[in-house]
Scaffold this motif. Structure first.
Motif, PDB file in Angstrom:
ATOM      1  N   LEU A   1       0.869   3.992  -2.896  1.00  0.00           N
ATOM      2  CA  LEU A   1       0.602   5.402  -2.589  1.00  0.00           C
ATOM      3  C   LEU A   1       1.726   6.298  -3.109  1.00  0.00           C
ATOM      4  O   LEU A   1       1.469   7.368  -3.680  1.00  0.00           O
ATOM      5  CB  LEU A   1       0.406   5.609  -1.081  1.00  0.00           C
ATOM      6  CG  LEU A   1      -0.924   5.133  -0.503  1.00  0.00           C
ATOM      7  CD1 LEU A   1      -0.928   5.252   1.009  1.00  0.00           C
ATOM      8  CD2 LEU A   1      -2.088   5.930  -1.084  1.00  0.00           C
TER       9      LEU A   1
ATOM     10  N   VAL B   1       0.843  -1.205   0.000  1.00  0.00           N
ATOM     11  CA  VAL B   1       0.000   0.000   0.000  1.00  0.00           C
ATOM     12  C   VAL B   1       0.873   1.248   0.000  1.00  0.00           C
ATOM     13  O   VAL B   1       0.607   2.210  -0.743  1.00  0.00           O
ATOM     14  CB  VAL B   1      -0.973  -0.014   1.207  1.00  0.00           C
ATOM     15  CG1 VAL B   1      -1.668   1.324   1.368  1.00  0.00           C
ATOM     16  CG2 VAL B   1      -1.993  -1.127   1.053  1.00  0.00           C
TER      17      VAL B   1
ATOM     18  N   GLU C   1      -6.249   3.817   7.167  1.00  0.00           N
ATOM     19  CA  GLU C   1      -6.154   5.203   6.700  1.00  0.00           C
ATOM     20  C   GLU C   1      -5.448   5.251   5.344  1.00  0.00           C
ATOM     21  O   GLU C   1      -5.893   5.931   4.411  1.00  0.00           O
ATOM     22  CB  GLU C   1      -5.391   6.041   7.735  1.00  0.00           C
ATOM     23  CG  GLU C   1      -5.222   7.488   7.359  1.00  0.00           C
ATOM     24  CD  GLU C   1      -4.386   8.260   8.377  1.00  0.00           C
ATOM     25  OE1 GLU C   1      -3.964   9.393   8.036  1.00  0.00           O
ATOM     26  OE2 GLU C   1      -4.145   7.756   9.490  1.00  0.00           O
ATOM     27  N   ASN C   2      -4.361   4.514   5.227  1.00  0.00           N
ATOM     28  CA  ASN C   2      -3.625   4.478   3.961  1.00  0.00           C
ATOM     29  C   ASN C   2      -4.463   3.845   2.843  1.00  0.00           C
ATOM     30  O   ASN C   2      -4.414   4.307   1.697  1.00  0.00           O
ATOM     31  CB  ASN C   2      -2.301   3.728   4.119  1.00  0.00           C
ATOM     32  CG  ASN C   2      -1.258   4.564   4.824  1.00  0.00           C
ATOM     33  OD1 ASN C   2      -1.320   5.798   4.809  1.00  0.00           O
ATOM     34  ND2 ASN C   2      -0.295   3.915   5.451  1.00  0.00           N
ATOM     35  N   LEU C   3      -5.229   2.799   3.179  1.00  0.00           N
ATOM     36  CA  LEU C   3      -6.104   2.204   2.164  1.00  0.00           C
ATOM     37  C   LEU C   3      -7.176   3.220   1.728  1.00  0.00           C
ATOM     38  O   LEU C   3      -7.536   3.280   0.543  1.00  0.00           O
ATOM     39  CB  LEU C   3      -6.758   0.926   2.696  1.00  0.00           C
ATOM     40  CG  LEU C   3      -5.841  -0.297   2.771  1.00  0.00           C
ATOM     41  CD1 LEU C   3      -6.542  -1.437   3.504  1.00  0.00           C
ATOM     42  CD2 LEU C   3      -5.397  -0.748   1.389  1.00  0.00           C
ATOM     43  N   GLY C   4      -7.654   4.004   2.681  1.00  0.00           N
ATOM     44  CA  GLY C   4      -8.605   5.069   2.335  1.00  0.00           C
ATOM     45  C   GLY C   4      -7.974   6.091   1.405  1.00  0.00           C
ATOM     46  O   GLY C   4      -8.594   6.530   0.419  1.00  0.00           O
TER      47      GLY C   4
ATOM     48  N   PHE D   1      -5.455   5.520  -0.549  1.00  0.00           N
ATOM     49  CA  PHE D   1      -5.249   4.828  -1.817  1.00  0.00           C
ATOM     50  C   PHE D   1      -6.538   4.819  -2.636  1.00  0.00           C
ATOM     51  O   PHE D   1      -6.535   5.100  -3.841  1.00  0.00           O
ATOM     52  CB  PHE D   1      -4.753   3.398  -1.562  1.00  0.00           C
ATOM     53  CG  PHE D   1      -4.528   2.598  -2.814  1.00  0.00           C
ATOM     54  CD1 PHE D   1      -3.414   2.822  -3.604  1.00  0.00           C
ATOM     55  CD2 PHE D   1      -5.439   1.638  -3.208  1.00  0.00           C
ATOM     56  CE1 PHE D   1      -3.195   2.093  -4.754  1.00  0.00           C
ATOM     57  CE2 PHE D   1      -5.240   0.906  -4.369  1.00  0.00           C
ATOM     58  CZ  PHE D   1      -4.111   1.135  -5.141  1.00  0.00           C
ATOM     59  N   GLU D   2      -7.645   4.502  -1.969  1.00  0.00           N
ATOM     60  CA  GLU D   2      -8.933   4.463  -2.671  1.00  0.00           C
ATOM     61  C   GLU D   2      -9.288   5.831  -3.227  1.00  0.00           C
ATOM     62  O   GLU D   2      -9.704   5.959  -4.386  1.00  0.00           O
ATOM     63  CB  GLU D   2     -10.036   3.984  -1.716  1.00  0.00           C
ATOM     64  CG  GLU D   2     -11.398   3.869  -2.370  1.00  0.00           C
ATOM     65  CD  GLU D   2     -12.486   3.426  -1.403  1.00  0.00           C
ATOM     66  OE1 GLU D   2     -13.627   3.310  -1.854  1.00  0.00           O
ATOM     67  OE2 GLU D   2     -12.195   3.201  -0.210  1.00  0.00           O
ATOM     68  N   THR D   3      -9.087   6.871  -2.419  1.00  0.00           N
ATOM     69  CA  THR D   3      -9.395   8.232  -2.880  1.00  0.00           C
ATOM     70  C   THR D   3      -8.521   8.603  -4.069  1.00  0.00           C
ATOM     71  O   THR D   3      -8.996   9.133  -5.082  1.00  0.00           O
ATOM     72  CB  THR D   3      -9.175   9.235  -1.723  1.00  0.00           C
ATOM     73  OG1 THR D   3     -10.002   8.838  -0.623  1.00  0.00           O
ATOM     74  CG2 THR D   3      -9.500  10.643  -2.127  1.00  0.00           C
ATOM     75  N   ARG D   4      -7.246   8.314  -3.957  1.00  0.00           N
ATOM     76  CA  ARG D   4      -6.321   8.671  -5.035  1.00  0.00           C
ATOM     77  C   ARG D   4      -6.615   7.832  -6.289  1.00  0.00           C
ATOM     78  O   ARG D   4      -6.564   8.345  -7.409  1.00  0.00           O
ATOM     79  CB  ARG D   4      -4.879   8.455  -4.566  1.00  0.00           C
ATOM     80  CG  ARG D   4      -3.853   8.964  -5.502  1.00  0.00           C
ATOM     81  CD  ARG D   4      -4.008  10.464  -5.671  1.00  0.00           C
ATOM     82  NE  ARG D   4      -2.839  10.956  -6.378  1.00  0.00           N
ATOM     83  CZ  ARG D   4      -2.590  12.189  -6.580  1.00  0.00           C
ATOM     84  NH1 ARG D   4      -3.413  13.111  -6.138  1.00  0.00           N
ATOM     85  NH2 ARG D   4      -1.522  12.556  -7.233  1.00  0.00           N
ATOM     86  N   ALA D   5      -6.914   6.550  -6.097  1.00  0.00           N
ATOM     87  CA  ALA D   5      -7.224   5.686  -7.236  1.00  0.00           C
ATOM     88  C   ALA D   5      -8.496   6.169  -7.933  1.00  0.00           C
ATOM     89  O   ALA D   5      -8.565   6.169  -9.171  1.00  0.00           O
ATOM     90  CB  ALA D   5      -7.380   4.247  -6.765  1.00  0.00           C
ATOM     91  N   ARG D   6      -9.507   6.606  -7.180  1.00  0.00           N
ATOM     92  CA  ARG D   6     -10.722   7.137  -7.795  1.00  0.00           C
ATOM     93  C   ARG D   6     -10.399   8.386  -8.616  1.00  0.00           C
ATOM     94  O   ARG D   6     -10.939   8.577  -9.711  1.00  0.00           O
ATOM     95  CB  ARG D   6     -11.766   7.476  -6.733  1.00  0.00           C
ATOM     96  CG  ARG D   6     -12.484   6.265  -6.233  1.00  0.00           C
ATOM     97  CD  ARG D   6     -13.600   6.648  -5.321  1.00  0.00           C
ATOM     98  NE  ARG D   6     -14.228   5.429  -4.813  1.00  0.00           N
ATOM     99  CZ  ARG D   6     -15.137   5.416  -3.890  1.00  0.00           C
ATOM    100  NH1 ARG D   6     -15.555   6.549  -3.352  1.00  0.00           N
ATOM    101  NH2 ARG D   6     -15.666   4.282  -3.502  1.00  0.00           N
TER     102      ARG D   6
END
Length: 167
Positions: free
Chosen positions: A112, A108, A137-140, A142-147
């Motif tokens: 990131l 992750v 938090e990092n997965l969140g 990652f999800e935000t950045r990936a979106r």
């Protein structure tokens, strides 16, 4: 026993009879006394035997109690050993999970960084709950950045698709 009647005897004969009578009485008295002594000796021996048997019974009871205690201790030790084996198995699982979690965290963090985001670091690296919260938090992130990346990519594809279609 015959009794001595002094009225019927009056001479040396009577004295001899009296002596004989006393001797018989003494012999009978000695027999009775000997029988009493033998009975007392037997009673003493029986009393000692009884005391010895009581001591042996007490010792046997104590050994029985010790044997029961030994069985209980062995059963408890067997339970402890089984619990230790289960604990070792759980520790092995925990180590495996921690290794996989470290790999996930590293993956992750690398993803990131590739997306241009600085990964959050756990405030208390030794606290598993804190490490897990930071990973979430990092997965969140990652999800935000990936979106965002997918949205930008979709937009780019949409414009190039529209330009290709003649829009």
């Amino acid at each position: 026993p015959k009794t001595f009647n002094s009225k019927n005897h009056t001479s040396s004969e009577s004295l001899q009879q009296l002596v004989a009578y006393c001797c018989r009485l003494e012999a009978q008295n000695f027999e009775v006394f000997s029988s009493c002594n033998q009975a007392n000796e037997k009673l003493g021996a029986l009393q000692q035997e009884l005391e010895q048997l009581q001591a042996e019974a007490a010792a046997a009871e104590a050994q029985g109690a010790l044997a029961q205690q030994k069985e209980v201790i062995q059963a408890t030790l067997a339970k402890r050993d089984a619990a230790c084996k289960r604990m070792e198995g759980l520790r092995d699982k925990q180590v495996g999970i921690e290794r996989r979690l470290a790999l996930v965290r590293a993956g992750v963090a690398a993803a990131l960084k590739a997306l241009g985001v600085v990964p959050a670091q756990p405030a208390r690296p030794q606290d598993p709950a804190c490490v897990f919260a930071t990973l979430m938090e990092n997965l969140g992130l990652f999800e935000t950045r990936a979106r965002a990346v997918v949205a930008v990519y979709s937009t780019i594809l949409g414009k190039s698709g529209a330009a290709a279609n003649g829009l």
